[in-house]
Design an enzyme around this catalytic site. Structure first.
Site, mmCIF file in Angstrom:
data_model
loop_
_atom_site.group_PDB
_atom_site.id
_atom_site.type_symbol
_atom_site.label_atom_id
_atom_site.label_comp_id
_atom_site.label_asym_id
_atom_site.label_seq_id
_atom_site.Cartn_x
_atom_site.Cartn_y
_atom_site.Cartn_z
ATOM 1 N N LYS A 1 -25.011 23.377 -4.479
ATOM 2 C CA LYS A 1 -24.766 24.174 -3.277
ATOM 3 C C LYS A 1 -25.599 25.453 -3.263
ATOM 4 O O LYS A 1 -26.007 25.941 -2.202
ATOM 5 C CB LYS A 1 -23.270 24.536 -3.161
ATOM 6 C CG LYS A 1 -22.338 23.323 -3.187
ATOM 7 C CD LYS A 1 -22.650 22.298 -2.125
ATOM 8 C CE LYS A 1 -21.794 21.051 -2.316
ATOM 9 N NZ LYS A 1 -22.292 19.890 -1.586
ATOM 10 N N ARG B 1 -24.683 11.789 2.769
ATOM 11 C CA ARG B 1 -24.110 10.442 2.838
ATOM 12 C C ARG B 1 -23.565 10.223 4.238
ATOM 13 O O ARG B 1 -23.540 11.160 5.052
ATOM 14 C CB ARG B 1 -22.955 10.351 1.850
ATOM 15 C CG ARG B 1 -21.843 11.313 2.248
ATOM 16 C CD ARG B 1 -20.579 11.154 1.478
ATOM 17 N NE ARG B 1 -19.503 11.895 2.124
ATOM 18 C CZ ARG B 1 -19.236 13.174 1.914
ATOM 19 N NH1 ARG B 1 -19.926 13.880 1.064
ATOM 20 N NH2 ARG B 1 -18.242 13.763 2.561
ATOM 21 N N GLU C 1 -19.137 33.589 -1.908
ATOM 22 C CA GLU C 1 -19.495 33.674 -0.493
ATOM 23 C C GLU C 1 -18.530 34.634 0.180
ATOM 24 O O GLU C 1 -17.384 34.778 -0.258
ATOM 25 C CB GLU C 1 -19.320 32.309 0.181
ATOM 26 C CG GLU C 1 -20.530 31.414 0.170
ATOM 27 C CD GLU C 1 -20.237 30.094 0.877
ATOM 28 O OE1 GLU C 1 -19.192 29.996 1.571
ATOM 29 O OE2 GLU C 1 -21.057 29.181 0.738
#
Lengths: 500, 167
Positions: free
Chosen positions: A116, A292, A200
């Site tokens: 990430k 995906r 974050e």
């Protein structure tokens, strides 16, 4: 085009991919664990091979077994579905090394976007707005404090290798930092084998809006109308819809173009989803890319008319996309309810058992993607998804009305299901007004699972049905047994009755 | 026939008369007509006052479960006999080993199957009493020895009357 594809998955997504293969005239090879020998996807596959014992680690996660079966069956490609090995870069690489096509992005892209932090760096470099956060992983409290100094509280500790809410902790005040980074790191380490964490800024009450992308190997990139997936429980999506009630034409274009920029920045190929968080001022921030096919892909298929799984297969077979961005637009509105075998009233405890009665709804605008059938026993080894119930309407109101109608027609007996829970959400005022966020369920869970009890008329009818049922059973057993044999149970019976 | 249905935290008393698929139920001092039928897939459709209600009923581990709408509810259906037996069972203090056998309802001793000093095993028939126009064979709940049979064949008995004692 491929002649034979192996589907390295189970349940409803395996059924989904098998259907796409059959529509393209491709032989579908299924794999099954011990518990799945009688599963629906095995019935629908043209060929089926056992891959191990019931636990996922001994079957659906066994890279060696799957590739061995692929070679044995002479499959030309492998579709990984979602979950299991779908976002495992080593698996993607091994498939290719074995001489097969992997139906998804290249292994390197999966690896980059699966990290990430690396993904955020790539996005930032391409001008895609990201949620403010740390560039590198967190080693100590001071780094967190520095970040808080710049961006303020609250903040979110996240796993670099993570997803699905694991390795995540919210920090509301400075004294929570130490324990948050410790527990997040250890959870991440055990869930993903990688304990790296980053920070974050925590957006209060955000909405989760994502963009489906399709990219072929010829440099064509397409984005689809957004999906809103804000109705989540513990970071698991529960209800999804397309388009989002929040997003207008301009925002759709901006988000779509940001998604394409993200795709180009990562050299994306095949299907993927770029996830964004949207704040109360309608600013959107890149969250991550899912490399995906997503569970909720049907809502996009319903509003646009495109079959995403067939497109995945075509792209992997080297074909160019047969349509352009101007061909893609949302017509109508679609919703999806994930029907889980869970007891909503008891904290959504998984409910396993045999589907004694299982009747799917149908009629106008209703689609059901499931991997079960009446008489099937839901195995305890995998996630308890029974099916995805999808509705399409001319607008959001009609889609909701159809979904509610379908939920009342849906009969599942033998396990608890979340049908009643979904019905509660679809009747709730805020949901109906599109006033939702990722805290929706958390904020009103008590109301959503409250049991209203039966109405008097229904209660009387139920009592009559029970009494008549009893009458019938009594006369049947009187026919089968002699009278005294029957009454001989009276003594024991009286103690059983004591359990009211 | 009278039934007492425990459902959804309520006890509903019904008196049902059935003719074919039509029924008349007396409940709460009201006489209510209706129609009920069970379909091949187990669905029970009940129409009362023009409104149709559908249910599935399953019996699982001595528990009756009725499925209505999205709900799965535990239910218990007692007929008159059950209600009496229940009252008797609840009154019983020691459920594990009983010192005597008491009549669960008023009736008549039809047949005594054991004698003083006789050993018996759990499940053996001890005595047959006639009550509510039906014969009831009372069986031993545990192994034991009869101490003394206290009634004779043909004797009228009352509820809770001691029929025999055990060692």
């Amino acid at each position: 085009m491929f002649k034979k594809i192996l589907i390295a998955n189970r349940g409803e997504i395996a059924v989904r991919v098998i259907r796409a293969c059959h529509e393209l005239g491709i032989t579908a090879v299924g794999v099954y664990s011990e518990a799945d020998r009688t599963a629906l996807h095995v019935r629908l596959a043209d060929e089926a091979y056992p891959i191990g014992l019931s636990p996922s680690s001994e079957s659906y996660l066994r890279v060696d077994r799957i590739i061995e079966v692929a070679k044995q069956s002479k499959a030309e490609a492998i579709h990984p579905g979602y979950g299991f090995l779908a976002e495992n870069p080593a698996f993607a690489r091994d498939v290719v090394s074995a001489g097969l096509e992997f139906i998804g992005p290249p292994a390197e892209v999966i690896r980059l976007l699966g990290d990430k932090m690396a993904a955020r760096r790539a996005m930032k470099g391409s001008g895609v707005p990201i949620v403010p956060g740390t560039e590198s992983s967190i080693e100590d409290e001071k780094q967190v404090l520095d970040f808080i100094g710049e961006s303020g509280l609250p903040v979110l500790v996240k796993a670099a290798a993570g997803g699905g809410g694991k390795g995540m902790r919210i920090v509301h005040s400075a004294d929570e930092i130490a324990s948050a980074i410790k527990t997040a790191a250890s959870e991440a380490k055990s869930a993903f084998g990688d304990g790296r964490i980053y920070i974050e800024k925590y957006l209060p009450d955000p909405r989760h809006i994502e963009i489906q992308i399709l990219c072929d190997a010829h440099g064509n990139y397409i984005y689809f109308p957004e999906r809103e997936c804000s109705i989540q429980r513990r970071h698991q999506k529960v209800i999804e819809e397309s388009p989002s009630p929040l997003v207008d034409f301009r925002m759709r274009k901006a988000m779509g173009e940001a998604a394409i920029a993200a795709a180009k920045a990562s050299k994306y190929v095949n299907a993927g989803t770029v996830e964004f968080l949207v704040d109360s001022k309608r600013n959107f921030y890149f969250l991550e890319v899912n490399t995906r096919l997503q569970v909720e892909h049907p809502v996009t298929e319903m509003v646009t008319g495109y079959d995403l799984v067939k497109e995945q297969i075509r792209i992997a077979a080297g074909e160019e996309l047969g349509f352009g961005q101007d061909d893609i637009y949302a017509r109508g509105h679609s919703l999806e309810c994930r029907i889980y075998a869970e007891d909503a009233i008891n904290n959504f405890m998984p409910s396993v058992g045999k589907l004694n009665v299982y009747r799917e709804p149908s009629g106008p605008g209703i689609r059901v993607d499931s991997g079960v059938y009446e008489g099937f026993t839901i195995p305890i080894y995998y996630d308890p998804l029974i099916s995805k119930l999808i509705a399409l309407g001319r607008d959001r109101v009609e889609a909701i009305g159809r979904m509610r109608r379908a939920l009342t027609e849906y009969k599942i007996i033998g396990v608890e299901s979340t049908i009643g829970f979904h019905q509660a959400v679809l009747g709730e005022g805020n949901f109906l007004r599109g006033n939702i966020s990722t805290h929706y369920i958390e904020d009103r869970i008590a109301d959503l699972i409250r049991d209203e009890g039966l109405h008097q008329e229904e209660r009387l009818a139920a009592a009559v049905a029970l009494a008549v049922d009893r009458m019938e059973k009594d006369s049947l057993s009187a026919l089968n047994n002699s009278r005294s044999q029957d009454r001989a149970n009276t003594w024991k019976y009286s103690f059983r009755l004591g359990n009211i | 026939m009278k039934y007492f249905v425990h459902l959804d935290g309520n006890e509903i008393a019904l008196d049902i008369a059935k003719e074919g698929n039509n029924f008349m139920v007396l409940s709460d001092n009201r006489n209510i007509p209706g129609n009920i039928i069970r379909s091949g897939d187990g669905y029970i459709s009940t129409i009362i006052g023009g409104k149709q209600f559908g249910f599935f009923i399953s019996d699982d581990n001595n528990e009756t479960i009725i499925h209505t709408g999205f709900r799965m509810l535990r239910a218990q259906v007692l007929d008159e006999r059950d209600k009496i037996l229940l009252a008797f069972a609840v009154g019983s203090e020691d459920k594990s080993r009983l010192a005597d056998l008491r009549a669960p309802m008023p009736g008549l001793v039809v047949r005594i199957m054991v004698a003083n000093g006789q050993q018996f095993k759990r499940g053996d028939g001890l005595i047959v009493v006639q009550a509510m126009k039906m014969e009831n064979e009372l069986k031993a709940l545990h192994d034991g020895v009869v101490k003394e049979v206290e009634v004779v064949t043909g004797q009228a008995i009352e509820k809770n009357q001691t029929l025999m004692t055990f060692e």
